[in-house]
Design an enzyme around this catalytic site. Structure first.
Site, short mmCIF file in Angstrom:
data_model
loop_
_atom_site.label_atom_id
_atom_site.label_comp_id
_atom_site.label_asym_id
_atom_site.label_seq_id
_atom_site.Cartn_x
_atom_site.Cartn_y
_atom_site.Cartn_z
N ASP A 22 0.88 -1.26 -0.07
CA ASP A 22 -0.22 -0.14 -0.02
C ASP A 22 0.87 1.34 0.10
OD1 ASP A 22 -2.19 -1.53 0.01
OD2 ASP A 22 -2.80 -1.21 1.93
N ASN B 267 -4.92 8.58 1.47
CA ASN B 267 -5.56 7.73 2.54
C ASN B 267 -6.03 8.81 3.68
OD1 ASN B 267 -5.51 5.09 2.18
ND2 ASN B 267 -3.68 4.52 3.24
N THR C 16 -9.99 2.29 5.88
CA THR C 16 -9.46 0.94 6.48
C THR C 16 -8.20 0.80 6.68
OG1 THR C 16 -8.90 0.18 3.96
CG2 THR C 16 -10.95 -0.42 4.54
N TYR D 181 -4.93 3.85 9.05
CA TYR D 181 -5.08 4.45 10.32
C TYR D 181 -6.34 4.70 11.02
CZ TYR D 181 -2.27 6.93 13.82
OH TYR D 181 -1.63 7.41 14.93
N SER E 144 -7.94 1.84 12.81
CA SER E 144 -7.01 1.53 14.17
C SER E 144 -7.66 2.41 15.12
CB SER E 144 -5.51 1.79 13.95
OG SER E 144 -5.18 0.79 12.62
#
Length: 277
Positions: free
Chosen positions: A66, A134, A175, A177, A180
């Protein structure tokens, strides 16, 4: 069809997988050029600078994980499609594993694929601008200290957070950081952004999902902060320095090649059930 090859040699050691892929391309008569970081493993007639490769090709095929995909989408010409071949662990952005290279080539030849548009965000810090697929993170350089962050959405005060940091995530980054940090998973087609606290010092903090046409501003009076865009530190503050980050939807988007036997939800189940070696 002209294929540009970008390979992360930390993942694709000695360009083993990309060399095999290029051999298969030659067998079916597809032209290719390879980015020059892999010049030691290819005949020089097939090697060019990264810019030359990306400008010349119709499709970029990236070998890595990624992180490799994130680095490419920030610099690739607008709307040029990327096919990711996973050489890492999770690989949400990559489309296939290296044992599916033959299938990928046959799909490209037959046109049996689609191009999925992924929205990106533009991050403004003073006069600087950065693109992210992201997320962007504003956090303390020393993660052991809680900071105070003011959140504004379209100029309206939305919240004040006490946390280790704040991130703004795209649906693609939901999907990563953000997940998390107990953020929601969004379908890539959702037109939204996630504002999420990192390790909030609160019993009631929760992520906020907003329309991606809204402008999000994050500011803090605390010093020694850092801004991280898709895993890369792009700014730091020193003693007594303040910082403000503005985030909005970018004019450009990432174009990811999707093959017919792949879908987001199957990948979600497969990848999120991964527990490591």
């Amino acid at each position: 069809m002209k294929i540009g090859i970008a390979t992360n040699l930390k993942r694709d050691v000695s360009a083993k997988a990309s060399r095999m892929f290029c051999q298969k391309l030659s067998q079916v008569g597809i032209e290719y050029l390879v980015c020059d970081n892999a010049r030691d493993y290819f005949d020089k007639k097939y090697v060019a600078t990264q810019k030359q490769v990306f400008d010349w090709c119709d499709i970029v095929v990236a070998f890595g994980g990624d992180g490799t995909m994130l680095s490419i989408v920030r610099i690739i010409p607008k709307d040029k499609p990327i096919l990711g071949i996973n050489m890492g662990k999770i690989g949400f952005l990559t489309e296939i594993d290296e044992n599916q290279m033959g299938f990928a080539i046959s799909s490209l030849l037959s046109g049996d694929y689609s191009i999925e548009k992924r929205s990106m965000i533009k991050v403004k810090i003073d006069s600087q601008e950065f693109l992210a697929l992201n997320e962007v993170v504003l956090s303390r350089q020393d993660p052991c200290h809680v900071s105070v962050f003011d959140i504004f959405i379209d100029g309206i005060s939305a919240d004040t957070l006490r946390s280790d940091g704040v991130l703004v995530s795209t649906p693609t980054g939901s999907t990563a950081y953000s997940l998390s940090c107990n953020g929601p998973v969004l379908s890539p087609t959702v037109k939204a952004l996630i504002v999420n606290a990192i390790c909030p010092h609160s019993l009631h903090s929760c992520p906020v999902v907003v329309d991606d046409n809204m402008r999000i501003s994050i500011s803090t009076k605390d010093d020694f902060m850092r801004v991280i865009v898709d895993g890369v530190i792009v700014a730091k503050t020193g003693e007594g320095e303040k910082i403000s980050v503005c985030v909005e939807k970018a004019d450009t988007s990432a174009s990811l090649i999707r093959l017919k036997n792949q879908n987001f939800y199957a990948k979600l189940k497969a990848k999120l059930n991964y527990w490591g070696d």
